[in-house]
Enzyme design. Structure first.
Site, PDB file in Angstrom:
ATOM      1  N   TYR A   1      19.863  -5.984  -0.916  1.00 45.98           N
ATOM      2  CA  TYR A   1      18.606  -5.333  -1.307  1.00 45.98           C
ATOM      3  C   TYR A   1      17.543  -5.574  -0.221  1.00 45.98           C
ATOM      4  O   TYR A   1      16.837  -4.640   0.193  1.00 45.98           O
ATOM      5  CB  TYR A   1      18.127  -5.872  -2.674  1.00 45.98           C
ATOM      6  CG  TYR A   1      16.684  -5.591  -2.949  1.00 45.98           C
ATOM      7  CD1 TYR A   1      16.259  -4.313  -3.306  1.00 45.98           C
ATOM      8  CD2 TYR A   1      15.720  -6.597  -2.794  1.00 45.98           C
ATOM      9  CE1 TYR A   1      14.916  -4.049  -3.522  1.00 45.98           C
ATOM     10  CE2 TYR A   1      14.376  -6.342  -3.008  1.00 45.98           C
ATOM     11  CZ  TYR A   1      13.975  -5.060  -3.371  1.00 45.98           C
ATOM     12  OH  TYR A   1      12.644  -4.806  -3.561  1.00 45.98           O
TER      13      TYR A   1
ATOM     14  N   VAL B   1       5.790  -1.409   0.626  1.00 42.15           N
ATOM     15  CA  VAL B   1       4.751  -2.299   1.138  1.00 42.15           C
ATOM     16  C   VAL B   1       4.678  -2.338   2.674  1.00 42.15           C
ATOM     17  O   VAL B   1       3.798  -2.985   3.222  1.00 42.15           O
ATOM     18  CB  VAL B   1       4.884  -3.741   0.568  1.00 42.15           C
ATOM     19  CG1 VAL B   1       4.584  -3.778  -0.909  1.00 42.15           C
ATOM     20  CG2 VAL B   1       6.253  -4.339   0.875  1.00 42.15           C
TER      21      VAL B   1
ATOM     22  N   SER C   1      10.246  -0.455  -0.321  1.00 44.85           N
ATOM     23  CA  SER C   1      10.678   0.057  -1.627  1.00 44.85           C
ATOM     24  C   SER C   1      11.041   1.542  -1.637  1.00 44.85           C
ATOM     25  O   SER C   1      11.550   2.025  -2.646  1.00 44.85           O
ATOM     26  CB  SER C   1       9.594  -0.190  -2.667  1.00 44.85           C
ATOM     27  OG  SER C   1       9.634  -1.537  -3.043  1.00 44.85           O
TER      28      SER C   1
ATOM     29  N   TYR D   1       4.750   2.558  -9.657  1.00 43.07           N
ATOM     30  CA  TYR D   1       4.575   1.337 -10.455  1.00 43.07           C
ATOM     31  C   TYR D   1       3.406   1.455 -11.449  1.00 43.07           C
ATOM     32  O   TYR D   1       3.322   2.405 -12.206  1.00 43.07           O
ATOM     33  CB  TYR D   1       4.372   0.119  -9.542  1.00 43.07           C
ATOM     34  CG  TYR D   1       5.322   0.040  -8.402  1.00 43.07           C
ATOM     35  CD1 TYR D   1       6.676  -0.140  -8.614  1.00 43.07           C
ATOM     36  CD2 TYR D   1       4.881   0.152  -7.093  1.00 43.07           C
ATOM     37  CE1 TYR D   1       7.560  -0.222  -7.555  1.00 43.07           C
ATOM     38  CE2 TYR D   1       5.747   0.070  -6.025  1.00 43.07           C
ATOM     39  CZ  TYR D   1       7.088  -0.110  -6.266  1.00 43.07           C
ATOM     40  OH  TYR D   1       7.949  -0.182  -5.223  1.00 43.07           O
TER      41      TYR D   1
ATOM     42  N   LYS E   1      14.494   2.146  -2.578  1.00 47.40           N
ATOM     43  CA  LYS E   1      14.992   2.024  -3.965  1.00 47.40           C
ATOM     44  C   LYS E   1      15.512   3.340  -4.565  1.00 47.40           C
ATOM     45  O   LYS E   1      16.620   3.365  -5.101  1.00 47.40           O
ATOM     46  CB  LYS E   1      13.913   1.423  -4.868  1.00 47.40           C
ATOM     47  CG  LYS E   1      13.574  -0.027  -4.534  1.00 47.40           C
ATOM     48  CD  LYS E   1      12.342  -0.439  -5.312  1.00 47.40           C
ATOM     49  CE  LYS E   1      11.962  -1.874  -5.094  1.00 47.40           C
ATOM     50  NZ  LYS E   1      10.648  -2.195  -5.674  1.00 47.40           N
TER      51      LYS E   1
HETATM   52  N1  GLN Z   1      10.735  -6.026  -0.028  1.00 46.71           N
HETATM   53  C1  GLN Z   1       9.726  -5.904  -1.021  1.00 46.71           C
HETATM   54  C2  GLN Z   1      10.046  -6.793  -2.218  1.00 46.71           C
HETATM   55  O1  GLN Z   1      11.169  -6.838  -2.619  1.00 46.71           O
HETATM   56  C3  GLN Z   1       9.606  -4.474  -1.430  1.00 46.71           C
HETATM   57  C4  GLN Z   1       8.434  -4.228  -2.365  1.00 46.71           C
HETATM   58  C5  GLN Z   1       7.756  -2.898  -2.167  1.00 46.71           C
HETATM   59  O2  GLN Z   1       7.872  -2.232  -1.152  1.00 46.71           O
HETATM   60  N2  GLN Z   1       6.961  -2.511  -3.181  1.00 46.71           N
HETATM   61  O3  GLN Z   1       9.207  -7.474  -2.728  1.00 46.71           O
END
Ligand code: GLN
Length: 318
Positions: A185, A255, A63, A237, A66
């Site tokens: 993505y 993650v 993430s 988050y 993002k």
């Molecule tokens: N690839 C993960 C997802 O889309 C990324 C989530 C994350 O890093 N918080 O669920």
């Protein structure tokens, strides 16, 4: 060893015994990851790099991609087009929450999955991944690639992300076909980086979008300002509040176990260790950011700051 490197070595030693948390288990590549590595890297806006521990091992960006994708979408499509499909509100929600505004179908922000898929879709689909990888590489200061196996596992197990892409499409908030937007993505999440890369990415954001090592202006300063604002409110988050109170810096976790924290005008911090807390953020990573912020007095609301000598001066009229 210089003072900052010695300081990071001490922080590494202090946080290393922390073994709480679990590695991400939703795809085999992450579930099988060694939980023990721990790297810290700090890059200053004047181009100094300091590291401790496993700072050169590769892992997936997840993430942390993002905010970077959001920045590219803002630069290429403009604020108005991006704001039409993704809001900038602090959702305080889990990263994979099905978050779509009731009336408009807009995700709350670009840092939860729904918003990230929407901002990915805004980039032209032809050559989208190579454009993204090139951009991430400019931020890190070296060429990066995405791991094909991780990207495939992300897509195969990504039913919720696919469902959100279809929902976004039904609201007219997806600029591309849902499967392609989700595939890109997922591939962006699979970009491989080291902790040192994270520090340079964060330092580029700390330095108004100019990479402190290469000298390249990678992001428009106004886009960086927007990005850091959204990261401050939503980068962590449903733990964004405690993160802000304890660390006090714009941050973003993934993650894969990586975290970036940005001290504007000063430095970028990258930390990586795969065991995650219940919000999907590295336990050692959050702890490290907290200690570094406290010891180096980086909290953006810090009460340590002396009052400026000449007070607040009004801009001169032109
Ligand atoms: N690839 C993960 C997802 O889309 C990324 C989530 C994350 O890093 N918080 O669920």
């Amino acid at each position: 060893m210089d003072d900052l490197s010695r300081f990071l070595a001490d922080v590494h030693k202090e946080v290393l015994p922390e073994t709480d948390g679990q590695v991400a288990s939703y795809i085999p590549s992450l579930a099988q990851a060694d939980p023990d590595p721990f790297g810290i890297a700090l890059a200053t806006v004047d181009g100094q790099l300091h590291t401790a521990g496993d700072s050169e091992i590769s892992f997936s960006l997840q993430s942390i991609s993002k905010p970077l994708t959001y920045a590219l979408a803002l630069m290429e499509s403009g604020f108005e087009a991006v704001d039409a499909v993704v809001d900038v509100e602090p959702s305080g929600e889990a990263y994979n929450r099905i978050s779509l505004e009731n009336e408009t179908g807009r995700p709350a922000n670009a840092l939860i999955n729904a918003g990230a898929i929407a901002s990915t879709s805004l980039l032209p689909s032809g050559g989208r991944m190579s454009r993204l990888l090139h951009f991430y590489g400019q931020l890190a200061g070296r060429r990066l690639h995405a791991d094909a196996q991780i990207a495939m596992e992300e897509l195969e197990g990504g039913h919720r992300n696919l469902a959100m892409a279809h929902l976004l499409h039904s609201f007219g908030k997806l600029a591309d076909e849902p499967v392609q937007a989700t595939r890109d993505y997922c591939a962006a999440c699979a970009t491989m980086v080291t902790t040192t890369d994270l520090a340079w990415i964060a330092a580029t954001l700390a330095n108004s979008g100019c990479h402190p090592g290469t000298g390249e202006q990678v992001i428009d300063p106004l886009v960086v300002q927007r990005l850091l604002s959204v990261m401050t409110m939503s980068g962590m988050y449903d733990e964004a509040g405690w993160w802000m109170v304890r660390v006090g810096l714009p941050g973003k976790s993934g993650v894969g176990g990586g975290i970036i924290a940005v001290a504007p005008g000063k430095l970028g911090l990258g930390v990586w260790s795969p065991r995650l807390n219940e919000h999907g953020s590295s336990v050692r990573g959050v702890r490290t950011c907290e200690i570094v912020s406290r010891e180096l007095e980086l909290h953006v609301m810090g009460s340590h700051r002396p009052p400026s000598e000449d007070g607040l001066s009004a801009p001169t009229a032109s």
